[in-house]
Scaffold this motif. Structure first.
Motif, PDB file in Angstrom:
ATOM      1  N   ALA A   1       0.801  -1.240   0.000  1.00  0.00           N
ATOM      2  CA  ALA A   1       0.000   0.000   0.000  1.00  0.00           C
ATOM      3  C   ALA A   1       0.825   1.277   0.000  1.00  0.00           C
ATOM      4  N   LYS A   2       2.046   1.231  -0.521  1.00  0.00           N
ATOM      5  CA  LYS A   2       2.853   2.462  -0.594  1.00  0.00           C
ATOM      6  C   LYS A   2       2.157   3.505  -1.462  1.00  0.00           C
ATOM      7  N   THR A   3       1.785   3.102  -2.668  1.00  0.00           N
ATOM      8  CA  THR A   3       1.151   4.035  -3.595  1.00  0.00           C
ATOM      9  C   THR A   3      -0.215   4.469  -3.083  1.00  0.00           C
ATOM     10  N   LEU A   4      -0.952   3.556  -2.497  1.00  0.00           N
ATOM     11  CA  LEU A   4      -2.281   3.878  -1.970  1.00  0.00           C
ATOM     12  C   LEU A   4      -2.191   4.944  -0.880  1.00  0.00           C
ATOM     13  N   ILE A   5      -1.256   4.779   0.038  1.00  0.00           N
ATOM     14  CA  ILE A   5      -1.084   5.759   1.119  1.00  0.00           C
ATOM     15  C   ILE A   5      -0.779   7.136   0.537  1.00  0.00           C
ATOM     16  N   ALA A   6       0.131   7.173  -0.429  1.00  0.00           N
ATOM     17  CA  ALA A   6       0.515   8.446  -1.033  1.00  0.00           C
ATOM     18  C   ALA A   6      -0.674   9.106  -1.737  1.00  0.00           C
ATOM     19  N   LYS A   7      -1.445   8.327  -2.484  1.00  0.00           N
ATOM     20  CA  LYS A   7      -2.586   8.877  -3.221  1.00  0.00           C
ATOM     21  C   LYS A   7      -3.655   9.414  -2.277  1.00  0.00           C
ATOM     22  N   VAL A   8      -3.947   8.661  -1.234  1.00  0.00           N
ATOM     23  CA  VAL A   8      -5.019   9.067  -0.315  1.00  0.00           C
ATOM     24  C   VAL A   8      -4.630  10.328   0.447  1.00  0.00           C
TER      25      VAL A   8
END
Length: 323
Positions: free
Chosen positions: A56-63
């Motif tokens: 969830a690296k990208t998910l955390i950044a996007k959110v």
């Protein structure tokens, strides 16, 4: 006797809670990572998230980017990416018979650089100026970035196939390097439950609301400037960072930029936790994300399996804590 803050932290606390509430709707766990990202936001520093694929690296950044009402850009780094794909390029306009600059995706307030270590050094160098000076120079013309400007970069561990080691000069420009680990059994079960019960994740992410504006973020950053730091804590920071330059396990120590980064991030973390002053615990806690990417182990220590965090722990243990 109850302590009263010398500066008003209510607005900062309320904004942080709103952001956390939005993130919690999508991201399960990772509370410390989210707190550190908020710390970096307040300290006006770039963030490097490292972890294996699927954590969830990208998910955390996007959110997190969606919770702030600013322009968001995303760049997917690949081996064939060119600097002009990041910064932009000048194109000839046949109507005006002049060259016009077409901005690249880096021209946004929050930029997600996904898998940053999959591009070669030539492309990495395109980020040097914009990360440090908040401007881009193309064909002799300088274009300033609008504020706020933050790069949230993700990378896979260097050992993975198709990755490059980031240049030291670029790593030094990141305020934090945060290691994203696997979720706990309970958290992973909760992730599965969420996927089983709700709509597609992409739709849920699109519904995340912006809860603060750029001007509000700027005002919160101004609050951080007034967090108090005792003289002995300044010396404590200098001693810790200085110890990395003479430690026998390290080939390269941290620069003065690391000292500034540690100071600013400690002030931001203290404010997030309701204090208008920093304490030694703040310094000890943030020494790891601030220093781990700025120091290089000797080849012997790397072969022995040592890690930067182990060396940082040893330095903290040997450095006298202010009373």
């Amino acid at each position: 006797m109850e302590f009263t803050n010398r500066i008003e932290l209510t607005s900062l606390k309320e904004a942080a809670e709103k952001i956390k509430a939005e993130i919690a709707q999508i991201v399960i766990g990772q509370q410390s990572t989210i707190e550190y990202i908020l710390t970096a936001l307040l300290a006006d520093g770039h963030i490097l998230l490292e972890g294996v694929p699927g954590v969830a690296k990208t998910l955390i950044a996007k959110v997190i980017a969606k919770t702030i009402d600013v322009d968001f850009g995303r760049i997917q780094f690949t081996p064939d990416l060119m600097p002009t794909d990041v910064l932009g390029t000048s194109l000839y306009n046949t109507k005006s018979t002049e060259f016009e600059f077409r901005q690249g995706p880096v021209f946004a307030n929050i930029v997600l650089v996904d898998e940053v270590n999959r591009a070669p050094a030539k492309t990495q160098s395109a980020l040097f100026e914009v990360m440090e000076e908040r401007q881009v120079t193309v064909d002799g013309t300088t274009y300033p970035m609008s504020e706020p400007f933050l790069i949230l970069a993700t990378q896979n561990p260097v050992e993975h196939e198709g990755t490059y080691r980031l240049p030291e000069a670029q790593l030094d420009r990141f305020l934090f390097k945060l290691n994203i680990g696997y979720p706990s059994v309970a958290e992973e079960a909760q992730i599965l439950k969420g996927h089983n019960e709700r709509r597609r994740l992409s739709e849920a992410v699109n519904e995340v609301k912006s809860v603060i504006t750029a001007s509000q973020l700027s005002a919160l950053r101004d609050i951080i400037l007034h967090v108090h730091v005792e003289e002995n804590l300044l010396e404590y920071i200098v001693k810790i960072v200085g110890a990395t330059r003479s430690h026998p396990a390290l080939f390269l120590g941290a620069s003065p930029r690391a000292s500034v980064a540690l100071l600013n991030s400690c002030k931001a973390l203290a404010a997030l936790r309701g204090r208008d002053f920093i304490i030694p615990d703040d310094v000890q806690e943030l020494a790891y994300p601030v220093l781990r990417h700025r120091i290089i182990l000797t080849p012997e220590r790397e072969m022995e399996g040592s890690t930067p965090d182990e060396v940082i722990r040893l330095i903290l243990e040997k450095t006298e804590v202010p009373r």
